[in-house]
Design a protein around this motif. Structure first.
Motif, PDB file in Angstrom:
ATOM      1  N   CYS A   3       0.855  -1.181   0.000  1.00 25.85           N
ATOM      2  CA  CYS A   3       0.000   0.000   0.000  1.00 25.85           C
ATOM      3  C   CYS A   3       0.889   1.229   0.000  1.00 25.85           C
ATOM      4  N   GLN A   4       0.288   2.377  -0.173  1.00 25.79           N
ATOM      5  CA  GLN A   4       0.987   3.639  -0.052  1.00 25.79           C
ATOM      6  C   GLN A   4       0.489   4.346   1.196  1.00 25.79           C
ATOM      7  N   ILE A   5       1.379   5.109   1.810  1.00 27.66           N
ATOM      8  CA  ILE A   5       1.010   5.846   3.017  1.00 27.66           C
ATOM      9  C   ILE A   5       0.632   7.267   2.601  1.00 27.66           C
ATOM     10  N   PRO A   6      -0.591   7.690   2.862  1.00 27.84           N
ATOM     11  CA  PRO A   6      -0.979   9.050   2.471  1.00 27.84           C
ATOM     12  C   PRO A   6      -0.237  10.091   3.294  1.00 27.84           C
ATOM     13  N   PRO A   7      -0.038  11.294   2.760  1.00 29.77           N
ATOM     14  CA  PRO A   7       0.584  12.365   3.542  1.00 29.77           C
ATOM     15  C   PRO A   7      -0.201  12.633   4.819  1.00 29.77           C
ATOM     16  N   GLN A   8       0.530  12.966   5.885  1.00 28.60           N
ATOM     17  CA  GLN A   8      -0.084  13.209   7.183  1.00 28.60           C
ATOM     18  C   GLN A   8       0.024  14.693   7.549  1.00 28.60           C
ATOM     19  N   ASP A   9      -1.028  15.220   8.176  1.00 29.54           N
ATOM     20  CA  ASP A   9      -0.988  16.609   8.648  1.00 29.54           C
ATOM     21  C   ASP A   9      -0.248  16.738   9.967  1.00 29.54           C
ATOM     22  N   SER A  10      -0.179  15.648  10.737  1.00 28.17           N
ATOM     23  CA  SER A  10       0.588  15.633  11.979  1.00 28.17           C
ATOM     24  C   SER A  10       1.802  14.724  11.786  1.00 28.17           C
ATOM     25  N   GLY A  11       2.662  14.676  12.783  1.00 23.65           N
ATOM     26  CA  GLY A  11       3.936  13.995  12.624  1.00 23.65           C
ATOM     27  C   GLY A  11       3.828  12.478  12.549  1.00 23.65           C
ATOM     28  N   ILE A  12       4.876  11.869  12.012  1.00 22.71           N
ATOM     29  CA  ILE A  12       5.016  10.419  11.939  1.00 22.71           C
ATOM     30  C   ILE A  12       6.140   9.982  12.870  1.00 22.71           C
ATOM     31  N   ASN A  51      -1.431   1.254  18.015  1.00 24.44           N
ATOM     32  CA  ASN A  51      -1.964   1.054  16.672  1.00 24.44           C
ATOM     33  C   ASN A  51      -0.919   1.446  15.641  1.00 24.44           C
ATOM     34  N   LEU A  52      -0.998   0.820  14.488  1.00 27.08           N
ATOM     35  CA  LEU A  52      -0.034   1.044  13.415  1.00 27.08           C
ATOM     36  C   LEU A  52      -0.679   1.719  12.214  1.00 27.08           C
ATOM     37  N   LEU A  53       0.017   2.725  11.683  1.00 26.85           N
ATOM     38  CA  LEU A  53      -0.369   3.286  10.398  1.00 26.85           C
ATOM     39  C   LEU A  53       0.102   2.372   9.271  1.00 26.85           C
ATOM     40  N   ALA A  54       1.283   1.782   9.449  1.00 30.27           N
ATOM     41  CA  ALA A  54       1.835   0.894   8.428  1.00 30.27           C
ATOM     42  C   ALA A  54       2.965   0.067   9.025  1.00 30.27           C
ATOM     43  N   VAL A  55       3.287  -1.015   8.333  1.00 34.34           N
ATOM     44  CA  VAL A  55       4.484  -1.818   8.589  1.00 34.34           C
ATOM     45  C   VAL A  55       5.286  -1.815   7.302  1.00 34.34           C
ATOM     46  N   CYS A  56       6.593  -1.528   7.398  1.00 29.34           N
ATOM     47  CA  CYS A  56       7.390  -1.497   6.182  1.00 29.34           C
ATOM     48  C   CYS A  56       8.766  -2.085   6.442  1.00 29.34           C
ATOM     49  N   GLY A  57       9.484  -2.358   5.359  1.00 31.08           N
ATOM     50  CA  GLY A  57      10.814  -2.931   5.447  1.00 31.08           C
ATOM     51  C   GLY A  57      10.902  -4.189   4.604  1.00 31.08           C
ATOM     52  N   ASP A  58      12.050  -4.864   4.704  1.00 32.22           N
ATOM     53  CA  ASP A  58      12.165  -6.117   3.965  1.00 32.22           C
ATOM     54  C   ASP A  58      11.488  -7.275   4.688  1.00 32.22           C
ATOM     55  N   ILE A  76       3.801  -2.889   3.813  1.00 36.60           N
ATOM     56  CA  ILE A  76       4.523  -2.442   2.623  1.00 36.60           C
ATOM     57  C   ILE A  76       5.880  -3.144   2.619  1.00 36.60           C
ATOM     58  N   GLU A  77       6.035  -4.126   1.758  1.00 37.03           N
ATOM     59  CA  GLU A  77       7.302  -4.838   1.691  1.00 37.03           C
ATOM     60  C   GLU A  77       8.237  -4.130   0.725  1.00 37.03           C
ATOM     61  N   THR A  78       9.437  -3.805   1.211  1.00 42.41           N
ATOM     62  CA  THR A  78      10.443  -3.125   0.392  1.00 42.41           C
ATOM     63  C   THR A  78      11.722  -3.983   0.432  1.00 42.41           C
ATOM     64  N   PRO A  79      11.857  -4.925  -0.488  1.00 43.80           N
ATOM     65  CA  PRO A  79      12.912  -5.937  -0.389  1.00 43.80           C
ATOM     66  C   PRO A  79      14.305  -5.497  -0.832  1.00 43.80           C
ATOM     67  N   ASP A  80      14.473  -4.277  -1.315  1.00 42.24           N
ATOM     68  CA  ASP A  80      15.766  -3.810  -1.823  1.00 42.24           C
ATOM     69  C   ASP A  80      16.858  -3.958  -0.745  1.00 42.24           C
ATOM     70  N   GLN A  81      17.837  -4.821  -0.981  1.00 38.03           N
ATOM     71  CA  GLN A  81      18.892  -5.063  -0.003  1.00 38.03           C
ATOM     72  C   GLN A  81      20.064  -4.092  -0.132  1.00 38.03           C
ATOM     73  N   ASN A  82      19.997  -3.183  -1.081  1.00 31.00           N
ATOM     74  CA  ASN A  82      21.054  -2.185  -1.240  1.00 31.00           C
ATOM     75  C   ASN A  82      20.811  -0.934  -0.391  1.00 31.00           C
ATOM     76  N   LYS A  88      14.440   3.339   3.450  1.00 31.33           N
ATOM     77  CA  LYS A  88      13.220   3.076   2.696  1.00 31.33           C
ATOM     78  C   LYS A  88      11.987   3.594   3.433  1.00 31.33           C
ATOM     79  N   ALA A  89      12.008   3.540   4.762  1.00 33.92           N
ATOM     80  CA  ALA A  89      10.883   4.055   5.543  1.00 33.92           C
ATOM     81  C   ALA A  89      10.752   5.563   5.387  1.00 33.92           C
ATOM     82  N   LEU A  90      11.879   6.272   5.365  1.00 36.39           N
ATOM     83  CA  LEU A  90      11.815   7.723   5.165  1.00 36.39           C
ATOM     84  C   LEU A  90      11.257   8.069   3.793  1.00 36.39           C
ATOM     85  N   ASP A  91      11.532   7.234   2.795  1.00 39.43           N
ATOM     86  CA  ASP A  91      10.921   7.437   1.481  1.00 39.43           C
ATOM     87  C   ASP A  91       9.395   7.456   1.580  1.00 39.43           C
ATOM     88  N   LEU A  92       8.856   6.594   2.420  1.00 38.00           N
ATOM     89  CA  LEU A  92       7.409   6.424   2.521  1.00 38.00           C
ATOM     90  C   LEU A  92       6.753   7.467   3.418  1.00 38.00           C
TER      91      LEU A  92
END
Length: 227
Positions: A3-12, A51-58, A76-82, A88-92
């Motif tokens: 999934c994609q994480i929508p922009p938030q008006d408050s902090g993450i 509660n979780l907004l999302a889970v991400c990483g490999d 959100i699975e982000t398998p890039d090992q480089n 990758k979490a900051l990207d999201l």
């Protein structure tokens, strides 16, 4: 499922799988209430009952029990090992401020990688939170009203020229480099302290008790929503 994480008006708040005390997370959530579990950090979120907004990483450190318990729509699975899971979490993460907890205190190589990511992701208003200190990348000029004697360190991750005033040892026009001049253990001589840099690569390190002050100067959203 992705999934994609929508922009938030408050902090993450990003929670990694490093060293963590429950109060670390509680404090961050008062300022950045949207919580993302980064790989093994998701296990801690469920253990602490948040509660979780999302889970991400490999997902190589996420337990089967955690994956079973969370809604697959937020995974959100982000398998890039480089790249690291933190990178990758900051990207999201798209929010006025991003507090990063659980990324320090265990493996030194992981912690060093996090400092590199702060520079690589210079446009993100991210603050790395440790046991004693906080760290952020000096991406734009900041003004901090800090008590006289407050420890303030500047650490370069590249060759960069610093500017500013209010510190015991002047930094205006000083060239920093990780193989040359560094700026650890400086301190506030008089406030307010002003800091800027020519280019990317200069990290600012302060005692953790000034976290809320740094949140205010890095905040990139509606000022009325700044905690």
């Amino acid at each position: 499922m992705s999934c994609q994480i929508p922009p938030q008006d408050s902090g993450i708040t990003l929670l990694g799988g490093g060293q963590l005390a429950a109060q670390d997370l509680d404090e961050s959530l008062t300022m950045a209430p949207n919580l993302i579990g980064v790989d093994g950090g998701a296990n801690m979120v469920l253990a602490l009952g948040h509660n979780l907004l999302a889970v991400c990483g490999d997902l190589d450190s996420v337990s089967a029990e955690t994956l079973f318990a969370v809604d697959p729509e937020i995974v959100i699975e982000t398998p890039d090992q480089n790249r690291t899971d933190f990178d990758k979490a900051l990207d999201l993460a798209d929010a006025p401020v991003i507090l990063c907890v659980g990324f320090t205190g265990k493996r030194m190589d992981h912690q060093l990688a996090c400092y590199t990511v702060l520079v690589r992701q210079a446009a993100k208003p991210a603050i790395l939170i440790g046991d004693e200190d906080i760290c952020f990348h000096l991406s734009h000029p900041v003004t901090l009203d800090l008590p006289v004697g407050t420890r303030l360190s500047l650490f370069p991750m590249a060759r960069v020229v610093g500017h500013g005033g209010g510190l015991r040892w002047p930094v205006d026009g000083l060239e920093f480099a990780p193989w040359g001049q560094i700026g650890t253990s400086n301190e506030v001589r008089q406030g307010p302290v002003t800091l800027s840099a020519d280019g990317h690569g200069l990290l600012v390190i302060l005692p953790r008790r000034y976290l809320r002050d740094v949140v205010r100067v890095l905040w990139q959203g509606d000022p009325a929503l700044c905690p």
